[in-house]
Design a protein around this motif. Sequence first.
Motif, PDB file in Angstrom:
ATOM      1  N   MET A   1      -4.012  -6.458  -2.016  1.00  0.00           N
ATOM      2  CA  MET A   1      -4.677  -7.610  -1.430  1.00  0.00           C
ATOM      3  C   MET A   1      -6.130  -7.634  -1.882  1.00  0.00           C
ATOM      4  SD  MET A   1      -5.251  -6.479   2.563  1.00  0.00           S
ATOM      5  CE  MET A   1      -5.869  -8.111   2.967  1.00  0.00           C
ATOM      6  N   LYS A   2      -6.773  -8.784  -1.694  1.00  0.00           N
ATOM      7  CA  LYS A   2      -8.168  -8.918  -2.100  1.00  0.00           C
ATOM      8  C   LYS A   2      -9.079  -8.145  -1.144  1.00  0.00           C
ATOM      9  CE  LYS A   2      -7.830 -13.340  -4.498  1.00  0.00           C
ATOM     10  NZ  LYS A   2      -8.044 -12.685  -5.805  1.00  0.00           N
ATOM     11  N   VAL A   3     -10.068  -7.492  -1.702  1.00  0.00           N
ATOM     12  CA  VAL A   3     -11.011  -6.721  -0.894  1.00  0.00           C
ATOM     13  C   VAL A   3     -11.709  -7.620   0.111  1.00  0.00           C
ATOM     14  CG1 VAL A   3     -13.149  -5.393  -0.969  1.00  0.00           C
ATOM     15  CG2 VAL A   3     -11.360  -4.951  -2.654  1.00  0.00           C
ATOM     16  N   VAL A  35      -7.029  -4.329  -3.892  1.00  0.00           N
ATOM     17  CA  VAL A  35      -6.823  -2.990  -3.354  1.00  0.00           C
ATOM     18  C   VAL A  35      -5.367  -2.805  -2.941  1.00  0.00           C
ATOM     19  CG1 VAL A  35      -7.602  -3.745  -1.065  1.00  0.00           C
ATOM     20  CG2 VAL A  35      -7.568  -1.328  -1.610  1.00  0.00           C
ATOM     21  N   THR A  36      -4.804  -1.687  -3.382  1.00  0.00           N
ATOM     22  CA  THR A  36      -3.442  -1.319  -2.972  1.00  0.00           C
ATOM     23  C   THR A  36      -3.398   0.074  -2.354  1.00  0.00           C
ATOM     24  OG1 THR A  36      -2.923  -0.445  -5.176  1.00  0.00           O
ATOM     25  CG2 THR A  36      -2.358  -2.752  -4.743  1.00  0.00           C
ATOM     26  N   LYS A  37      -4.375   0.923  -2.719  1.00  0.00           N
ATOM     27  CA  LYS A  37      -4.407   2.290  -2.199  1.00  0.00           C
ATOM     28  C   LYS A  37      -5.796   2.600  -1.640  1.00  0.00           C
ATOM     29  CE  LYS A  37      -2.342   5.646  -4.457  1.00  0.00           C
ATOM     30  NZ  LYS A  37      -2.057   6.738  -5.436  1.00  0.00           N
ATOM     31  N   ILE A  38      -5.799   3.118  -0.412  1.00  0.00           N
ATOM     32  CA  ILE A  38      -7.049   3.464   0.274  1.00  0.00           C
ATOM     33  C   ILE A  38      -7.031   4.932   0.668  1.00  0.00           C
ATOM     34  CG2 ILE A  38      -8.510   3.001   2.292  1.00  0.00           C
ATOM     35  CD1 ILE A  38      -7.275   0.211   2.430  1.00  0.00           C
ATOM     36  N   ALA A 231      -2.453  -0.039   6.915  1.00  0.00           N
ATOM     37  CA  ALA A 231      -1.234   0.209   6.136  1.00  0.00           C
ATOM     38  C   ALA A 231      -0.051  -0.565   6.723  1.00  0.00           C
ATOM     39  CB  ALA A 231      -0.935   1.705   6.117  1.00  0.00           C
ATOM     40  N   GLU A 232       0.040  -0.565   8.040  1.00  0.00           N
ATOM     41  CA  GLU A 232       1.153  -1.242   8.711  1.00  0.00           C
ATOM     42  C   GLU A 232       1.047  -2.760   8.581  1.00  0.00           C
ATOM     43  OE1 GLU A 232       3.152  -1.605  13.182  1.00  0.00           O
ATOM     44  OE2 GLU A 232       1.467  -0.248  12.828  1.00  0.00           O
ATOM     45  N   ILE A 233      -0.151  -3.291   8.757  1.00  0.00           N
ATOM     46  CA  ILE A 233      -0.349  -4.746   8.751  1.00  0.00           C
ATOM     47  C   ILE A 233      -0.221  -5.338   7.349  1.00  0.00           C
ATOM     48  CG2 ILE A 233      -2.060  -6.587   9.135  1.00  0.00           C
ATOM     49  CD1 ILE A 233      -0.862  -5.561  11.706  1.00  0.00           C
ATOM     50  N   PHE A 234      -0.791  -4.648   6.362  1.00  0.00           N
ATOM     51  CA  PHE A 234      -0.896  -5.226   5.018  1.00  0.00           C
ATOM     52  C   PHE A 234      -0.010  -4.545   3.974  1.00  0.00           C
ATOM     53  CE2 PHE A 234      -5.096  -6.180   6.989  1.00  0.00           C
ATOM     54  CZ  PHE A 234      -4.965  -7.570   7.018  1.00  0.00           C
TER      55      PHE A 234
END
Length: 247
Positions: A1-3, A35-38, A231-234
């Motif tokens: 998703m977009k930052v 962003v896909t990984k945090i 993580a759960e929401i997006f």
Amino acid sequence: MKVTELLAYCHELLEVNAYQDYAPNGLQVEGKQEVTKIVTGVTACQSLINKAIALNADMVLVHHGYFWRNESPVISGMKQKRIKSLLANDINLVAYHLPLDGHLIYGNNAQLAKLWSITDETPQQNSLVRMGRLEYATNIEDFIEMVASSLGRLPLHLPGGPVRVQKIAWCSGGAQNDIEQAIEWGADVFISGEVSEQTTHQALENGIHYLAAGHYATERLGVKVLGEHLAEIFGLEVIFVDVDNPV
């Protein structure tokens, strides 16, 4: 998703505008636009950044970021190395300080209440210092053992309160001076992360126990559960990295 979308969501969720903070909340160092990984952690230290690089993360999300009030604006030494590592690897740095202490669900203080089974009865709902009650009065030594077990470290106990305790006040991080608020509210115990020389006398002379449970230890939970929520929401991959700190 977009930052930008992620930041807008966090800004609203954590009610950032409600706080007068000591550092900027939200984006502090710009990286990739998607962003896909945090990687989440308490402090944006070099060890955490190195782990984020190794994991090929797009964002580092922390409680303690950079650019604190009264800090030198010069980017050199340790700060230069950290920021250079982030920029060289196109990693966003996002930090939430007081909003991640005070949020009534994802905040450090809310998570500590949940961890210790305290019913929050704080007289002032917008207060960072919280006050609550255990279901049953318990021996102070048993309560200390429970806190130690839950945080994975033995807190420093400055005695002064009753043998059996039920009214608990707490505030994550370096809030030892807020013992005065706990005293005013009639707490049996006040818990924070750090301690000062005068705290010994404040506790003893005002009939309250003080537990210095660790700045790091009391501020691990907020950023961890926030990351889990994102993580759960997006549908993002979120990894909490525990860079332990004895303070």
